[in-house]
Write a protein that holds these residues in place. Structure first.
Motif, PDB file in Angstrom:
ATOM      1  N   GLN A  64     121.284  24.761 101.529  1.00  0.00           N
ATOM      2  CA  GLN A  64     120.232  25.438 100.768  1.00  0.00           C
ATOM      3  C   GLN A  64     119.927  26.836 101.297  1.00  0.00           C
ATOM      4  O   GLN A  64     118.859  27.374 101.060  1.00  0.00           O
ATOM      5  CB  GLN A  64     118.937  24.589 100.807  1.00  0.00           C
ATOM      6  N   GLY A  65     120.854  27.446 102.001  1.00  0.00           N
ATOM      7  CA  GLY A  65     120.612  28.783 102.549  1.00  0.00           C
ATOM      8  C   GLY A  65     120.117  28.713 103.983  1.00  0.00           C
ATOM      9  O   GLY A  65     119.407  27.785 104.362  1.00  0.00           O
ATOM     10  N   ALA A  66     120.474  29.720 104.760  1.00  0.00           N
ATOM     11  CA  ALA A  66     120.163  29.718 106.192  1.00  0.00           C
ATOM     12  C   ALA A  66     118.831  30.381 106.491  1.00  0.00           C
ATOM     13  O   ALA A  66     118.524  31.453 105.983  1.00  0.00           O
ATOM     14  CB  ALA A  66     121.275  30.417 106.964  1.00  0.00           C
ATOM     15  N   GLN A  67     118.047  29.739 107.347  1.00  0.00           N
ATOM     16  CA  GLN A  67     116.811  30.329 107.847  1.00  0.00           C
ATOM     17  C   GLN A  67     117.061  31.145 109.109  1.00  0.00           C
ATOM     18  O   GLN A  67     116.269  32.006 109.473  1.00  0.00           O
ATOM     19  CB  GLN A  67     115.790  29.220 108.133  1.00  0.00           C
ATOM     20  N   ALA A  68     118.160  30.830 109.800  1.00  0.00           N
ATOM     21  CA  ALA A  68     118.544  31.542 111.023  1.00  0.00           C
ATOM     22  C   ALA A  68     120.022  31.292 111.259  1.00  0.00           C
ATOM     23  O   ALA A  68     120.618  30.400 110.652  1.00  0.00           O
ATOM     24  CB  ALA A  68     117.718  31.057 112.211  1.00  0.00           C
ATOM     25  N   ALA A 112     116.533  23.367 115.760  1.00  0.00           N
ATOM     26  CA  ALA A 112     116.115  23.908 114.469  1.00  0.00           C
ATOM     27  C   ALA A 112     114.635  24.286 114.482  1.00  0.00           C
ATOM     28  O   ALA A 112     114.237  25.348 113.986  1.00  0.00           O
ATOM     29  CB  ALA A 112     116.411  22.912 113.357  1.00  0.00           C
ATOM     30  N   THR A 113     113.806  23.432 115.079  1.00  0.00           N
ATOM     31  CA  THR A 113     112.372  23.711 115.174  1.00  0.00           C
ATOM     32  C   THR A 113     112.124  24.945 116.019  1.00  0.00           C
ATOM     33  O   THR A 113     111.297  25.808 115.682  1.00  0.00           O
ATOM     34  CB  THR A 113     111.638  22.499 115.769  1.00  0.00           C
ATOM     35  N   PHE A 114     112.841  25.041 117.133  1.00  0.00           N
ATOM     36  CA  PHE A 114     112.681  26.184 118.041  1.00  0.00           C
ATOM     37  C   PHE A 114     113.089  27.482 117.351  1.00  0.00           C
ATOM     38  O   PHE A 114     112.400  28.509 117.468  1.00  0.00           O
ATOM     39  CB  PHE A 114     113.534  25.958 119.283  1.00  0.00           C
ATOM     40  N   LEU A 115     114.185  27.454 116.608  1.00  0.00           N
ATOM     41  CA  LEU A 115     114.668  28.663 115.936  1.00  0.00           C
ATOM     42  C   LEU A 115     113.712  29.084 114.818  1.00  0.00           C
ATOM     43  O   LEU A 115     113.535  30.283 114.569  1.00  0.00           O
ATOM     44  CB  LEU A 115     116.083  28.456 115.402  1.00  0.00           C
ATOM     45  N   ARG A 116     113.124  28.122 114.149  1.00  0.00           N
ATOM     46  CA  ARG A 116     112.156  28.480 113.098  1.00  0.00           C
ATOM     47  C   ARG A 116     110.941  29.191 113.691  1.00  0.00           C
ATOM     48  O   ARG A 116     110.325  30.046 113.043  1.00  0.00           O
ATOM     49  CB  ARG A 116     111.710  27.220 112.355  1.00  0.00           C
ATOM     50  N   ALA A 117     110.614  28.846 114.936  1.00  0.00           N
ATOM     51  CA  ALA A 117     109.447  29.441 115.588  1.00  0.00           C
ATOM     52  C   ALA A 117     109.763  30.774 116.260  1.00  0.00           C
ATOM     53  O   ALA A 117     108.854  31.503 116.662  1.00  0.00           O
ATOM     54  CB  ALA A 117     108.888  28.473 116.638  1.00  0.00           C
TER      55      ALA A 117
END
Length: 224
Positions: free
Chosen positions: A27-31, A218-223
């Motif tokens: 669904q597309g990359a957030q990072a 994934a959580t760490f990269l979103r933050a």
């Protein structure tokens, strides 16, 4: 996952003609995370495959590449030691520059064991959005008296180290004695070894630990 000819750099795209693999989120990359392999296993080992696929499923684009010595092993089948540190670091710089030209948004770097250690030496220099280390080798096998932690005390890049509690290259007791930068977050996995594999007696599985690692990253990269 982008694997095979469409997932590899060809000689015209990379100065050394070395391969890489891209894992794109559905669904597309957030990072984006550039993930380097450890000293003994290639970029498509079962560990690296599991991490890349787990992260892609959580919205993180993963770019894997191989250091020159490992890429050469694909050509002739001969095992060889890693390139000297200066060469490993230079290749990291080249790969980072190429990926930065191709993707927008946050770009993190990291890797398994040696790959993560090399990334840690460059994270501040490259201005990485985050650093991810899976099984950081705090010291060489059998040499706890020579820790590789001096630069970790000075790190400015947000860093996540996922470490097994019984890692032979840095267990929980040993690491507790090191001074690490406030930018470093340690995530300990119960009864796990250097490959994040837990003891059977723990009641946990390797797959569970790899899923936990992927979720934490994934959580760490979103933050960050």
């Amino acid at each position: 996952m982008s694997k095979g000819p469409s997932g590899f750099i060809d000689a015209g795209q990379c100065e050394q003609g070395l391969p890489w693999l891209w894992d794109e989120p559905p669904q597309g990359a957030q990072a984006t995370l550039i993930l380097a392999h450890g000293a003994g296993a290639p970029m498509d080992s079962s560990f690296m495959q599991a991490m890349a696929q787990g992260l892609a499923a959580r919205g993180v684009r993963v770019v894997r590449f191989e250091f020159a010595y490992m890429a050469q092993r694909r050509v002739d089948g001969r095992k060889r030691p890693p390139n000297v540190q200066a060469q490993l670091l230079q290749q990291w710089r080249e790969v980072h520059a190429q990926v930065r030209q191709r993707v927008a948004g946050p770009l993190a770097i990291g890797g398994k064991s040696m790959g993560g250690r090399m990334a840690s030496l460059l994270a501040d220099e490259l201005g990485a959005s985050a650093l991810i280390c899976l099984g950081y080798p705090f010291y060489a096998a059998g040499k706890p008296e020579k820790p590789r932690v001096a630069h970790l005390a000075e790190l400015r890049t947000p860093t996540l180290i996922i470490q097994g509690e019984r890692d032979a290259l840095g267990n929980r007791e040993a690491v507790a004695g090191y001074h690490l930068s406030a930018a470093v977050t340690l995530h300990w996995l119960q009864a796990a070894d250097h490959d994040l594999k837990p003891l059977k007696a723990s009641g946990l599985t390797h797959e569970q630990h790899l899923e936990t690692a992927a979720e934490s990253i994934a959580t760490f990269l979103r933050a960050n």
